[in-house]
Design a protein around this motif. Structure first.
Motif, PDB file in Angstrom:
ATOM      1  N   MET A 295       6.204   0.131  -2.064  1.00 52.32           N
ATOM      2  CA  MET A 295       7.575   0.106  -1.551  1.00 52.32           C
ATOM      3  C   MET A 295       8.336   1.364  -1.948  1.00 52.32           C
ATOM      4  SD  MET A 295       8.936  -3.811  -1.977  1.00 52.32           S
ATOM      5  CE  MET A 295       8.541  -5.058  -0.744  1.00 52.32           C
ATOM      6  N   ASP A 296       8.198   1.773  -3.197  1.00 48.10           N
ATOM      7  CA  ASP A 296       8.920   2.955  -3.677  1.00 48.10           C
ATOM      8  C   ASP A 296       8.518   4.204  -2.894  1.00 48.10           C
ATOM      9  OD1 ASP A 296      10.265   1.466  -5.532  1.00 48.10           O
ATOM     10  OD2 ASP A 296       8.973   2.010  -7.222  1.00 48.10           O
ATOM     11  N   ILE A 297       7.223   4.392  -2.695  1.00 43.13           N
ATOM     12  CA  ILE A 297       6.747   5.583  -1.987  1.00 43.13           C
ATOM     13  C   ILE A 297       7.171   5.545  -0.525  1.00 43.13           C
ATOM     14  CG2 ILE A 297       4.707   6.854  -1.222  1.00 43.13           C
ATOM     15  CD1 ILE A 297       3.288   5.923  -3.767  1.00 43.13           C
ATOM     16  N   ALA A 298       6.948   4.407   0.136  1.00 39.03           N
ATOM     17  CA  ALA A 298       7.257   4.302   1.565  1.00 39.03           C
ATOM     18  C   ALA A 298       8.751   4.440   1.819  1.00 39.03           C
ATOM     19  CB  ALA A 298       6.745   2.973   2.112  1.00 39.03           C
ATOM     20  N   ARG A 299       9.570   3.887   0.943  1.00 40.87           N
ATOM     21  CA  ARG A 299      11.019   3.961   1.124  1.00 40.87           C
ATOM     22  C   ARG A 299      11.527   5.391   0.928  1.00 40.87           C
ATOM     23  NH1 ARG A 299      12.392   0.802  -2.751  1.00 40.87           N
ATOM     24  NH2 ARG A 299      12.366  -1.146  -1.589  1.00 40.87           N
ATOM     25  N   ALA A 300      10.975   6.081  -0.051  1.00 41.89           N
ATOM     26  CA  ALA A 300      11.466   7.415  -0.379  1.00 41.89           C
ATOM     27  C   ALA A 300      10.886   8.501   0.519  1.00 41.89           C
ATOM     28  CB  ALA A 300      11.155   7.735  -1.841  1.00 41.89           C
ATOM     29  N   GLU A 301       9.610   8.354   0.923  1.00 44.22           N
ATOM     30  CA  GLU A 301       8.932   9.460   1.605  1.00 44.22           C
ATOM     31  C   GLU A 301       8.310   9.089   2.941  1.00 44.22           C
ATOM     32  OE1 GLU A 301       6.406  11.737  -1.100  1.00 44.22           O
ATOM     33  OE2 GLU A 301       7.290  10.607  -2.761  1.00 44.22           O
ATOM     34  N   GLY A 302       8.316   7.818   3.292  1.00 48.30           N
ATOM     35  CA  GLY A 302       7.764   7.422   4.573  1.00 48.30           C
ATOM     36  C   GLY A 302       6.292   7.071   4.502  1.00 48.30           C
ATOM     37  N   LEU A 303       5.817   6.547   5.611  1.00 49.94           N
ATOM     38  CA  LEU A 303       4.448   6.050   5.682  1.00 49.94           C
ATOM     39  C   LEU A 303       3.412   7.137   5.441  1.00 49.94           C
ATOM     40  CD1 LEU A 303       2.742   3.532   6.355  1.00 49.94           C
ATOM     41  CD2 LEU A 303       2.836   4.217   8.753  1.00 49.94           C
ATOM     42  N   GLU A 304       3.708   8.360   5.869  1.00 55.36           N
ATOM     43  CA  GLU A 304       2.725   9.439   5.749  1.00 55.36           C
ATOM     44  C   GLU A 304       2.405   9.779   4.297  1.00 55.36           C
ATOM     45  OE1 GLU A 304       6.867  11.105   6.153  1.00 55.36           O
ATOM     46  OE2 GLU A 304       5.634   9.648   7.238  1.00 55.36           O
ATOM     47  N   ALA A 305       3.272   9.395   3.371  1.00 51.92           N
ATOM     48  CA  ALA A 305       3.037   9.710   1.956  1.00 51.92           C
ATOM     49  C   ALA A 305       2.072   8.737   1.290  1.00 51.92           C
ATOM     50  CB  ALA A 305       4.361   9.719   1.192  1.00 51.92           C
ATOM     51  N   LEU A 306       1.752   7.641   1.963  1.00 53.46           N
ATOM     52  CA  LEU A 306       0.859   6.648   1.365  1.00 53.46           C
ATOM     53  C   LEU A 306      -0.597   7.075   1.523  1.00 53.46           C
ATOM     54  CD1 LEU A 306       2.362   3.208   2.479  1.00 53.46           C
ATOM     55  CD2 LEU A 306       2.431   4.232   0.205  1.00 53.46           C
ATOM     56  N   ASN A 307      -1.280   7.271   0.422  1.00 58.13           N
ATOM     57  CA  ASN A 307      -2.723   7.478   0.427  1.00 58.13           C
ATOM     58  C   ASN A 307      -3.275   6.979  -0.897  1.00 58.13           C
ATOM     59  OD1 ASN A 307      -3.008   9.859  -1.536  1.00 58.13           O
ATOM     60  ND2 ASN A 307      -1.551  10.682  -0.024  1.00 58.13           N
ATOM     61  N   MET A 308      -4.566   6.765  -0.948  1.00 50.37           N
ATOM     62  CA  MET A 308      -5.174   6.120  -2.106  1.00 50.37           C
ATOM     63  C   MET A 308      -4.949   6.923  -3.391  1.00 50.37           C
ATOM     64  SD  MET A 308      -6.447   3.292  -0.890  1.00 50.37           S
ATOM     65  CE  MET A 308      -7.742   2.652  -1.962  1.00 50.37           C
ATOM     66  N   ARG A 309      -5.129   8.232  -3.321  1.00 53.41           N
ATOM     67  CA  ARG A 309      -4.997   9.049  -4.529  1.00 53.41           C
ATOM     68  C   ARG A 309      -3.554   9.060  -5.037  1.00 53.41           C
ATOM     69  NH1 ARG A 309      -8.295  12.290  -7.059  1.00 53.41           N
ATOM     70  NH2 ARG A 309      -9.832  12.089  -5.382  1.00 53.41           N
ATOM     71  N   ARG A 310      -2.602   9.191  -4.113  1.00 50.11           N
ATOM     72  CA  ARG A 310      -1.193   9.217  -4.518  1.00 50.11           C
ATOM     73  C   ARG A 310      -0.789   7.891  -5.147  1.00 50.11           C
ATOM     74  NH1 ARG A 310       4.037  10.815  -2.980  1.00 50.11           N
ATOM     75  NH2 ARG A 310       5.410   9.764  -4.467  1.00 50.11           N
ATOM     76  N   VAL A 311      -1.160   6.791  -4.517  1.00 46.52           N
ATOM     77  CA  VAL A 311      -0.784   5.475  -5.028  1.00 46.52           C
ATOM     78  C   VAL A 311      -1.436   5.219  -6.382  1.00 46.52           C
ATOM     79  CG1 VAL A 311      -0.949   2.984  -4.617  1.00 46.52           C
ATOM     80  CG2 VAL A 311      -0.343   4.526  -2.736  1.00 46.52           C
ATOM     81  N   ALA A 312      -2.710   5.575  -6.506  1.00 46.67           N
ATOM     82  CA  ALA A 312      -3.399   5.394  -7.785  1.00 46.67           C
ATOM     83  C   ALA A 312      -2.722   6.207  -8.883  1.00 46.67           C
ATOM     84  CB  ALA A 312      -4.866   5.797  -7.650  1.00 46.67           C
ATOM     85  N   GLY A 313      -2.321   7.436  -8.554  1.00 47.04           N
ATOM     86  CA  GLY A 313      -1.652   8.269  -9.537  1.00 47.04           C
ATOM     87  C   GLY A 313      -0.333   7.681  -9.998  1.00 47.04           C
ATOM     88  N   ASP A 314       0.454   7.161  -9.053  1.00 45.39           N
ATOM     89  CA  ASP A 314       1.739   6.557  -9.418  1.00 45.39           C
ATOM     90  C   ASP A 314       1.555   5.279 -10.227  1.00 45.39           C
ATOM     91  OD1 ASP A 314       2.737   8.625  -7.906  1.00 45.39           O
ATOM     92  OD2 ASP A 314       4.191   7.383  -6.836  1.00 45.39           O
ATOM     93  N   LEU A 315       0.444   4.595  -9.994  1.00 45.97           N
ATOM     94  CA  LEU A 315       0.150   3.379 -10.756  1.00 45.97           C
ATOM     95  C   LEU A 315      -0.435   3.691 -12.130  1.00 45.97           C
ATOM     96  CD1 LEU A 315      -1.417   1.198  -7.932  1.00 45.97           C
ATOM     97  CD2 LEU A 315       0.579   0.549  -9.281  1.00 45.97           C
ATOM     98  N   GLY A 316      -0.973   4.905 -12.286  1.00 45.52           N
ATOM     99  CA  GLY A 316      -1.620   5.262 -13.533  1.00 45.52           C
ATOM    100  C   GLY A 316      -3.004   4.668 -13.672  1.00 45.52           C
ATOM    101  N   VAL A 317      -3.694   4.492 -12.539  1.00 43.33           N
ATOM    102  CA  VAL A 317      -5.057   3.960 -12.558  1.00 43.33           C
ATOM    103  C   VAL A 317      -5.952   4.900 -11.762  1.00 43.33           C
ATOM    104  CG1 VAL A 317      -4.217   1.586 -12.717  1.00 43.33           C
ATOM    105  CG2 VAL A 317      -4.766   2.548 -10.475  1.00 43.33           C
TER     106      VAL A 317
END
Length: 216
Positions: A31-53
């Motif tokens: 939600m945080d990524i999609a709200r701030a940067e849009g759908l194009e910002a969602l990818n596995m590496r970015r999400v994993a990095g923000d989660l710290g996993v």
């Protein structure tokens, strides 16, 4: 031979150490990524990095970007879904439209993604409930099975398509062929026209009375 001594690791901790990855943490980051940067910002590496996993750990929860978007869309739908068990059929349709507008206006790219898959079968809990609620409202209006399906397509286009138009309004930067206020009025009028047409069909009337009289 001396016994092995475990020494603490040096440097940065492994990414899959730390808090367990659960559905709530994952959805919050999506939600945080999609709200701030849009759908194009969602990818596995970015999400994993923000989660710290590690991305490897993330793959245990979602298979790919499409899976992440579907999970996010279903969660947003569930968080705002109105009560569709009561009320007049047209009030229920208006409630779904209003809830969808409120929920997805700040998530750029997701309405177009949902619209492109609106006719697919899926197993997302909230999306399935919302779809069945709309279909039941159309049945309660008195439409037959074929008319229900056609009206559902039109309702999806009006509700989700209007959100796509709103995104383009904000991007137009003064280069609209039609004034923004007329676009807004056209969007608002779309659902009214659909409901008017549904009532005519349910009453056994044609949607094109002038043409039926032989006038072009």
């Amino acid at each position: 031979m001396s016994p092995r001594v475990d020494r603490p690791r040096r440097g940065r901790p492994r990414l899959d150490d730390g808090p367990a990855l659960d559905r709530h943490r994952l959805i919050a980051v999506l939600m945080d990524i999609a709200r701030a940067e849009g759908l194009e910002a969602l990818n596995m590496r970015r999400v994993a990095g923000d989660l710290g996993v590690s991305p490897r750990l993330l793959y245990h929860h979602v298979h790919d970007k499409e899976d992440m978007v579907a999970l996010l869309a279903d969660e947003i739908t569930g968080s705002t879904m109105p009560d569709l068990s009561q009320g007049n059929w047209d009030d229920r349709l208006r409630a779904v439209n209003a809830a969808t507008q409120r929920a997805f206006r700040e998530y750029r790219g997701i309405p177009a993604n949902i619209l492109s898959k609106a006719l697919r079968t899926h197993n997302r809990v909230h999306g399935t409930r919302m779809r069945e609620g709309v279909l039941q409202a159309l049945r309660d209006a008195g439409l037959n099975a074929e008319q229900v399906e056609i009206a559902f397509v039109q309702f999806s286009i009006i509700t989700l398509g209007s959100l796509v138009l709103h995104e383009n309004l904000s991007d137009a930067d003064g280069h609209l062929a039609i004034p923004a206020e007329r676009v807004e009025h056209g969007i608002d009028l779309g659902l009214d026209l659909l409901i008017f047409g549904i009532k005519r069909l349910a009453d056994g009337q044609s949607l094109l009375p002038v043409r039926d009289q032989g006038l072009d």
